[in-house]
Design an enzyme around this catalytic site. Structure first.
Site, PDB file in Angstrom:
ATOM      1  N   HIS A 267      89.726   0.843 -10.167  1.00 14.26           N
ATOM      2  CA  HIS A 267      90.236   0.968  -8.796  1.00 14.26           C
ATOM      3  C   HIS A 267      90.234  -0.367  -8.062  1.00 14.26           C
ATOM      4  CE1 HIS A 267      85.898   1.612  -7.576  1.00 14.26           C
ATOM      5  NE2 HIS A 267      86.293   0.908  -6.531  1.00 14.26           N
TER       6      HIS A 267
ATOM      7  N   ASP B  47      87.396   4.686 -14.906  1.00 15.55           N
ATOM      8  CA  ASP B  47      87.341   3.714 -13.815  1.00 15.55           C
ATOM      9  C   ASP B  47      86.816   2.359 -14.278  1.00 15.55           C
ATOM     10  OD1 ASP B  47      87.730   2.615 -11.370  1.00 15.55           O
ATOM     11  OD2 ASP B  47      86.212   3.793 -10.314  1.00 15.55           O
TER      12      ASP B  47
ATOM     13  N   SER C 229      82.038  -2.686  -5.683  1.00 12.95           N
ATOM     14  CA  SER C 229      82.653  -2.057  -6.845  1.00 12.95           C
ATOM     15  C   SER C 229      82.946  -3.073  -7.937  1.00 12.95           C
ATOM     16  CB  SER C 229      83.964  -1.371  -6.445  1.00 12.95           C
ATOM     17  OG  SER C 229      83.720  -0.285  -5.591  1.00 12.95           O
TER      18      SER C 229
END
Length: 353
Positions: A93, A124, A205
């Protein structure tokens, strides 16, 4: 009172006085001992704190050079240097649909350029590669996910809110979590995630979750959202993709340029959530069945509504993904479904996603 009784009382009184005197002396000694113990504890406490602080600083010094900031046109995230050839692992992402990126290494303001090798939204994860490998690029050491324990001290390293080379501290608060990125990320459902109290904020992230041995035990991915607070972040609850999965997926991408074996189980169907007359989720409708796939071989067909998998109620496509996340390809499970108003159960040998 006769003389003998008087002498006896005096002896008892003297003995009592002696006991009181000894007790007072013991109390004084105990008080002194407590003072001495307190002094020792006060002397030891800074030593213990300094030792732990030294451990933190050592880990930061060792690992932070392996954590980078990744800038896409719309997303800002982090990444972990996977090897000395310039491969960097991050979240899918973070890279989104883009192919080129700017990368800023720790303790540097000079941006590097990188290109996408492959993105795997199902877990992911993604790998990008630097166009030019700078001198001194340090690959991270990935740990063993099986040795991650609840209560273990961990550090999260990344670029929260664009603040590069930031470090937060916490513990492993749970392991083995199955998490669906329904409110963010790629929408993936990922099993065996590591839950941590270390702050995981936007920009973290793709960064590193590190133990005090200097090993990356997970890739920080997302923080929990509290639906009662309008979907805002729930403090102290973050999740990281376990290192074992990261090594499996990133290793395949580096070697083959893609993921050749996800290790994920599948029913080999496309599906959607259906609702009842009160507009509440009531099951998962099979939209299509892959010819020769797991569901097809078990007799399922388009129009069937799945309500249970391995005895667990399933009422949404997300809950179906969660039920399958911990299963293995080749595993035989029961699938309960409705067809024409009647309930049926099939034994399905799961395929591979």
């Amino acid at each position: 009172m006769d003389a003998s009784l008087s002498r006896a009382l005096r002896r008892v009184g003297a003995a009592a006085a002696l006991v009181c005197c000894l007790a007072a002396g013991c109390g004084s000694a105990a008080s002194q001992a407590q003072q001495n113990t307190g002094t020792t504890a006060q002397a030891d406490s800074p030593t213990a704190a300094n030792g732990l602080q030294s451990d933190y600083q050592k880990v930061v010094k060792e690992v932070l050079p392996s954590v980078v900031q990744i800038q896409a046109s719309r997303e800002l995230g982090s990444g972990v240097v996977y090897d000395g050839k310039g491969h960097i692992v991050t979240n899918a992402h973070v890279v989104g649909s883009e192919k080129t990126f700017k990368v800023i290494a720790a303790n540097s303001e000079q941006p590097l350029t990188a290109r996408l090798v492959y993105s795997y939204p199902e877990q992911d994860l993604a790998v990008i590669k630097l166009d030019k490998v700078p001198a001194g690029l340090r690959a991270a050491v990935f740990g063993d996910s099986e040795k991650v324990d609840v209560g273990q001290i961990v550090l999260a390293m990344g670029s929260p809110l664009g603040l590069s080379s930031s470090v937060t501290e916490g513990i492993v608060s749970a392991t083995g979590r199955t998490v669906s990125e329904a409110g963010g990320g790629t929408g993936a459902t990922i099993a065996n995630m590591v839950q941590t109290s270390a702050a995981i904020n936007p920009g973290n992230s793709g960064g590193a979750l590190v133990n005090l041995a200097g090993q990356v035990i997970g890739i920080a991915t997302l923080g929990a959202a509290d639906p009662d607070l309008g979907g805002s972040a729930a403090p102290g609850i973050g999740f990281a993709i376990p290192a074992s999965l990261v090594k499996t997926i990133a290793g395949q991408i580096v070697k083959h340029g893609k993921v050749v074996d996800s290790g994920r189980a599948a029913l080999d169907i496309t599906a959607r959530t259906v609702v009842d007359e009160r507009y509440q989720p009531a099951g998962v409708a099979v939209v299509s069945v892959k010819p020769g796939g797991a569901a097809d071989k078990a007799g399922l067909r388009a129009g069937d509504i799945i309500t249970k998998v391995a005895g667990r109620p399933v009422n949404t496509a997300t809950s179906l993904a969660v039920a399958l996340a911990s299963a293995k390809p080749g595993q035989r499970i029961s699938v309960t479904y409705q067809r024409g108003g009647s309930e049926r159960t099939a034994k399905v040998t799961l395929g591979r996603q």
